[in-house]
Every structure is written in C-alpha cells, then in structure tokens.
Design a protein around this motif. Structure first.
Motif, mmCIF file in Angstrom:
data_model
loop_
_atom_site.group_PDB
_atom_site.id
_atom_site.type_symbol
_atom_site.label_atom_id
_atom_site.label_comp_id
_atom_site.label_asym_id
_atom_site.label_seq_id
_atom_site.Cartn_x
_atom_site.Cartn_y
_atom_site.Cartn_z
ATOM 1 N N TYR A 42 0.859 -1.195 0.000
ATOM 2 C CA TYR A 42 0.000 0.000 0.000
ATOM 3 C C TYR A 42 0.890 1.237 0.000
ATOM 4 C CZ TYR A 42 -1.559 3.789 3.149
ATOM 5 O OH TYR A 42 -1.780 5.007 3.752
ATOM 6 N N LEU B 158 3.708 7.864 2.400
ATOM 7 C CA LEU B 158 3.364 6.794 3.333
ATOM 8 C C LEU B 158 3.485 5.456 2.605
ATOM 9 C CD1 LEU B 158 0.102 8.271 4.944
ATOM 10 C CD2 LEU B 158 2.459 8.618 5.664
ATOM 11 N N GLY C 267 3.380 0.949 3.215
ATOM 12 C CA GLY C 267 3.005 -0.094 4.149
ATOM 13 C C GLY C 267 2.375 -1.287 3.472
ATOM 14 N N TYR D 121 -1.373 -3.961 3.511
ATOM 15 C CA TYR D 121 -2.782 -4.034 3.846
ATOM 16 C C TYR D 121 -3.228 -5.492 3.871
ATOM 17 C CZ TYR D 121 -3.993 -5.091 -1.019
ATOM 18 O OH TYR D 121 -4.102 -5.696 -2.243
ATOM 19 N N TYR E 251 1.028 1.010 8.234
ATOM 20 C CA TYR E 251 1.860 1.925 7.443
ATOM 21 C C TYR E 251 2.924 2.628 8.269
ATOM 22 C CZ TYR E 251 -0.864 5.974 9.141
ATOM 23 O OH TYR E 251 -1.448 6.936 9.916
ATOM 24 N N SER F 152 5.305 6.223 8.546
ATOM 25 C CA SER F 152 5.407 7.630 8.148
ATOM 26 C C SER F 152 6.535 8.295 8.921
ATOM 27 C CB SER F 152 4.086 8.370 8.402
ATOM 28 O OG SER F 152 3.800 8.425 9.791
ATOM 29 N N TYR G 233 5.253 3.664 13.149
ATOM 30 C CA TYR G 233 4.274 2.770 12.533
ATOM 31 C C TYR G 233 2.881 3.076 13.057
ATOM 32 C CZ TYR G 233 8.300 0.048 10.991
ATOM 33 O OH TYR G 233 9.473 -0.339 10.402
#
Length: 239
Positions: free
Chosen positions: A139, A163, A165, A167, A179, A181, A190
C-alpha cells in the motif's frame, strides 16, 4: 553517606563518590573527565561546581554533539527516489504479505482519492491524498492534488511515496492498513488504520473498533476515499 571530592589539574576534574557502610567497608566511584562534565554531575547532585579555565564549550562543539545525537536516533533512510524507508522493517502485515483474491473489493487498477476541506482560522485549504493498492499486499499514499488530467508518470513513481506499508482484507470488504510515516523532527513511526470498502468508496476510520463494529461514517470519524479508474498503472514497491 556520600562524600564528594574534587581535584584540579590541567583543566580536568575528578569526582570521587564514597559510600560509607555500617559494616566498616567503603565503596568509592571515581569519575574523571572534562570540567563541564563534572559540573553537570554536581548540578545533578546539587553540589558546588569546579571552576575551570574554559567556561563555554562553544557552539561548534554543541552543534557536533547535536548532529551525533540526531543521527544516532534516526530510524529511517531516504532511497534514491526520495522516499522514506525504515532502517529495520517492523511491519506487522508483511510476514507474510496479503495476496489479493478475486472476490476482494479492492481494485489495484484504480486510485482512491480523498479531498478534504481543512480550516486554519479564517482560511480554508484543500487536503488531497491518493492511495494505491498492489496485488501483493503493498500500500502507498501520497498527498497529491487530484485533477481530471491524471499525471500517470507521477502515479507510477511508486518509490518516492510519503506513506508506505501493507494491507490485509478480511471478509472480502474489511481492510487493515499497517503503514510507516516520517516526521523529520520525531523520526519514523508505525501506525494502523482500519475500515471497509463499499461500492466505489473506501472508509478509513481514525480509531479502532471492537469486532469491526464501525459507526456511521462522517468527516469527523474517518477519511472517505473515492475509487477512480486509471489505465496504465504500473510500478513495483521497494519496501
């Protein structure tokens, strides 16, 4: 009982901390170093200070120490495309990553667009974000202005994303996003988001809810993303 002794020699200081015990034995700790360090020790124990010749460290030394401390705490790096990546990946949904199946409602050939009005006092701004999903459980999300004139090259430059990550889909419609950032002053962290897909809309809530009993969605409790079909989406995530 604690006794503190100080000796002066060549702009150095030695702090002796002696613990006198009732059984007649003594324990002594000797800390030797520059006088500014000794002053820090004495301030901590509310004792007097050692007066040394050079009273100030200098901004250059302070700056060097600050850079070293910041670098040692930095838990991310920047890849060649300009994207932030964790030094040690700790994604919970990456082992193993989810693999999209036929009946799942996520469309990897579309982008999901959120357009939100944000108020700053008397001013109003538009906050845009675009999500992409990949069939291998990856993602990404970027803060990009959305227009009808799609910039396909920018959408396919997946490895400079804000961002990143993974899913996972549950019961064909519920979604969990794990995710990463980065805030430059605080480092990377996280986060988890949960929601569901309905028709052409994706609802991602700000809070978690037991047993996925989500409330009625609105602009205060979730972000609403609308699916937009895009031809020519490609790209391989590097995380």
């Amino acid at each position: 009982m604690v006794n503190v002794f100080i000796s002066k020699k060549l702009n150095k200081a030695s702090t002796y901390i002696r613990f006198n015990q009732q059984n007649g034995y003594n324990a002594t700790i000797d800390v030797i170093g520059d006088a500014w360090l000794q002053n820090f020790i004495h301030r901590t124990i509310k004792d007097f200070r050692f007066e040394y010749e050079h009273r100030r460290m200098g901004w250059n030394k302070i700056l060097v120490i600050s850079i070293i401390l910041f670098s040692s705490c930095k838990n991310y790096y920047i890849n060649e495309k300009g994207g932030y990546r964790p030094k040690n990946s700790k994604f919970k949904l990456s082992k193993p990553p989810y693999k999209l199946i036929k009946d799942d409602l996520i469309d990897v050939n579309s982008i999901y667009v959120n357009i939100t009005k944000v108020s700053y006092g008397t001013k109003t701004d538009i906050d845009n974000s675009i999500i992409r999903f990949f069939s291998n459980g990856h993602y990404l999300e970027n803060l990009e202005p959305y227009t009808d004139n799609i910039n396909l090259k920018k959408l396919n430059n997946v490895n400079n994303s804000l961002l990143i990550g993974y899913y996972k889909i549950e019961n064909k419609k519920n979604i969990i996003i794990d995710y990463y950032s980065v805030k430059k002053a605080e480092g990377g962290s996280y986060h988890k988001r949960e929601g569901y897909i309905r028709n052409d809309s994706l609802f991602l809530f700000y809070d978690s809810f037991k047993n996925k009993e989500f409330p009625k969605p609105n602009k205060k409790n979730c972000r609403i993303y609308i699916r937009k079909k895009v031809d020519g989406l490609i790209g391989t995530p590097d995380w």
